[in-house]
Motif scaffolding. Structure first.
Motif, PDB file in Angstrom:
ATOM      1  N   UNK A   7      41.970  77.702  26.059  1.00 19.29           N
ATOM      2  CA  UNK A   7      42.877  78.257  25.059  1.00 19.29           C
ATOM      3  C   UNK A   7      42.527  77.862  23.643  1.00 19.29           C
ATOM      4  N   UNK A   8      41.235  77.758  23.341  1.00 26.02           N
ATOM      5  CA  UNK A   8      40.812  77.358  21.996  1.00 26.02           C
ATOM      6  C   UNK A   8      41.190  78.424  20.972  1.00 26.02           C
ATOM      7  N   UNK A   9      41.529  77.964  19.785  1.00 28.29           N
ATOM      8  CA  UNK A   9      41.813  78.869  18.674  1.00 28.29           C
ATOM      9  C   UNK A   9      40.504  79.167  17.945  1.00 28.29           C
ATOM     10  N   UNK A  10      40.514  80.262  17.222  1.00 28.85           N
ATOM     11  CA  UNK A  10      39.365  80.630  16.402  1.00 28.85           C
ATOM     12  C   UNK A  10      39.034  79.482  15.443  1.00 28.85           C
ATOM     13  N   UNK A  18      43.757  83.455  18.656  1.00 28.93           N
ATOM     14  CA  UNK A  18      43.167  82.903  19.862  1.00 28.93           C
ATOM     15  C   UNK A  18      41.685  83.272  19.943  1.00 28.93           C
ATOM     16  N   UNK A  19      40.876  82.330  20.374  1.00 33.30           N
ATOM     17  CA  UNK A  19      39.451  82.602  20.533  1.00 33.30           C
ATOM     18  C   UNK A  19      39.187  83.492  21.730  1.00 33.30           C
ATOM     19  N   UNK A  20      38.271  84.424  21.590  1.00 31.14           N
ATOM     20  CA  UNK A  20      37.901  85.276  22.717  1.00 31.14           C
ATOM     21  C   UNK A  20      36.451  85.037  23.136  1.00 31.14           C
ATOM     22  N   UNK A  21      35.680  84.424  22.259  1.00 29.48           N
ATOM     23  CA  UNK A  21      34.281  84.157  22.559  1.00 29.48           C
ATOM     24  C   UNK A  21      33.928  82.756  22.075  1.00 29.48           C
ATOM     25  N   UNK A  22      33.096  82.074  22.832  1.00 30.88           N
ATOM     26  CA  UNK A  22      32.585  80.804  22.336  1.00 30.88           C
ATOM     27  C   UNK A  22      31.088  80.943  22.131  1.00 30.88           C
ATOM     28  N   UNK A  23      30.648  80.475  20.977  1.00 29.12           N
ATOM     29  CA  UNK A  23      29.246  80.606  20.605  1.00 29.12           C
ATOM     30  C   UNK A  23      28.711  79.246  20.203  1.00 29.12           C
ATOM     31  N   UNK A  31      25.903  82.758   8.890  1.00 27.93           N
ATOM     32  CA  UNK A  31      26.206  84.184   8.973  1.00 27.93           C
ATOM     33  C   UNK A  31      27.304  84.564   7.994  1.00 27.93           C
ATOM     34  N   UNK A  32      27.702  83.635   7.122  1.00 25.62           N
ATOM     35  CA  UNK A  32      28.731  83.933   6.139  1.00 25.62           C
ATOM     36  C   UNK A  32      30.121  83.567   6.601  1.00 25.62           C
ATOM     37  N   UNK A  33      30.267  83.205   7.873  1.00 28.00           N
ATOM     38  CA  UNK A  33      31.575  82.791   8.377  1.00 28.00           C
ATOM     39  C   UNK A  33      31.766  81.308   8.093  1.00 28.00           C
ATOM     40  N   UNK A  34      32.922  80.983   7.532  1.00 29.87           N
ATOM     41  CA  UNK A  34      33.234  79.594   7.220  1.00 29.87           C
ATOM     42  C   UNK A  34      33.954  78.970   8.410  1.00 29.87           C
ATOM     43  N   UNK A  35      33.262  78.142   9.152  1.00 27.76           N
ATOM     44  CA  UNK A  35      33.853  77.580  10.363  1.00 27.76           C
ATOM     45  C   UNK A  35      34.150  76.099  10.199  1.00 27.76           C
ATOM     46  N   UNK A  36      35.162  75.657  10.939  1.00 31.68           N
ATOM     47  CA  UNK A  36      35.572  74.271  10.849  1.00 31.68           C
ATOM     48  C   UNK A  36      35.241  73.506  12.131  1.00 31.68           C
ATOM     49  N   UNK A  37      34.390  74.081  12.953  1.00 33.91           N
ATOM     50  CA  UNK A  37      34.055  73.446  14.222  1.00 33.91           C
ATOM     51  C   UNK A  37      33.105  72.276  14.011  1.00 33.91           C
ATOM     52  N   UNK A  38      33.396  71.184  14.686  1.00 30.15           N
ATOM     53  CA  UNK A  38      32.518  70.025  14.589  1.00 30.15           C
ATOM     54  C   UNK A  38      31.797  69.799  15.907  1.00 30.15           C
ATOM     55  N   UNK A  39      32.104  70.641  16.896  1.00 24.03           N
ATOM     56  CA  UNK A  39      31.438  70.500  18.188  1.00 24.03           C
ATOM     57  C   UNK A  39      30.268  71.478  18.282  1.00 24.03           C
ATOM     58  N   UNK A  40      29.571  71.440  19.397  1.00 23.65           N
ATOM     59  CA  UNK A  40      28.408  72.312  19.573  1.00 23.65           C
ATOM     60  C   UNK A  40      28.801  73.757  19.788  1.00 23.65           C
ATOM     61  N   UNK A  41      30.053  73.937  20.239  1.00 21.78           N
ATOM     62  CA  UNK A  41      30.544  75.287  20.502  1.00 21.78           C
ATOM     63  C   UNK A  41      31.601  75.670  19.485  1.00 21.78           C
ATOM     64  N   UNK A  42      31.566  76.930  19.086  1.00 19.72           N
ATOM     65  CA  UNK A  42      32.537  77.457  18.138  1.00 19.72           C
ATOM     66  C   UNK A  42      33.273  78.613  18.787  1.00 19.72           C
ATOM     67  N   UNK A  43      34.586  78.616  18.692  1.00 17.31           N
ATOM     68  CA  UNK A  43      35.379  79.720  19.227  1.00 17.31           C
ATOM     69  C   UNK A  43      35.636  80.737  18.129  1.00 17.31           C
ATOM     70  N   UNK A  44      35.518  82.000  18.477  1.00 16.58           N
ATOM     71  CA  UNK A  44      35.802  83.069  17.523  1.00 16.58           C
ATOM     72  C   UNK A  44      36.833  84.014  18.117  1.00 16.58           C
ATOM     73  N   UNK A  45      37.751  84.495  17.283  1.00 22.16           N
ATOM     74  CA  UNK A  45      38.708  85.502  17.727  1.00 22.16           C
ATOM     75  C   UNK A  45      37.996  86.860  17.741  1.00 22.16           C
ATOM     76  N   UNK A  46      38.720  87.853  18.198  1.00 16.28           N
ATOM     77  CA  UNK A  46      38.151  89.189  18.320  1.00 16.28           C
ATOM     78  C   UNK A  46      37.590  89.686  16.984  1.00 16.28           C
ATOM     79  N   UNK A  47      38.402  89.534  15.930  1.00 19.34           N
ATOM     80  CA  UNK A  47      37.998  90.033  14.617  1.00 19.34           C
ATOM     81  C   UNK A  47      36.765  89.306  14.079  1.00 19.34           C
ATOM     82  N   UNK A  48      36.770  87.984  14.207  1.00 18.47           N
ATOM     83  CA  UNK A  48      35.639  87.228  13.668  1.00 18.47           C
ATOM     84  C   UNK A  48      34.400  87.381  14.531  1.00 18.47           C
TER      85      UNK A  48
END
Ligand SMILES: [Zn+2]
Length: 70
Positions: A7-10, A18-23, A31-48
Motif C-alpha cells: 500500500x505504498x503511496x506515490x 496510491x502507488x500503482x507501480x514500483x520502479x 526524468x524530471x519527476x521530483x521524488x522523495x524516495x530514499x530506498x531503491x524502489x520508488x512508487x508512482x501513482x497512475x498519473x505520475x
C-alpha cells in the motif's frame, strides 16, 4: 509486487495518491519527476507513472534522433 502490495503511496513530492507501480529509483531520477524516495524502489501513482513513461519515451526518441544522423 513488493512495496505496492504493502500500500505504498506515490513517492513524487507533493503527491499523496496510491502507488500503482514500483520502479527502480535510479530509473525515475533524471526524468524530471521530483521524488522523495530514499530506498531503491520508488512508487508512482497512475498519473505520475504516465508522466514517467512519457519522459522515458522522449529520452529514447532523442537517442534515436541522434543515431539517425550517422
Ligand atoms: Zn503521484
Amino acid at each position: 509486487m513488493g512495496i505496492i502490495a504493502k500500500g505504498a503511496k506515490c513517492n513524487v513530492n507533493g503527491c499523496s495518491n496510491n502507488g500503482v507501480r514500483s520502479l527502480t529509483t535510479s530509473k525515475v531520477e533524471g526524468t524530471g519527476l521530483s521524488i522523495s524516495s530514499t530506498s531503491k524502489k520508488t512508487a508512482l501513482c497512475k498519473e505520475h507513472y504516465k508522466e514517467w513513461k512519457k519522459a522515458t519515451k522522449q529520452d529514447r526518441e532523442v537517442e534515436r534522433a541522434r543515431f539517425d544522423r550517422f
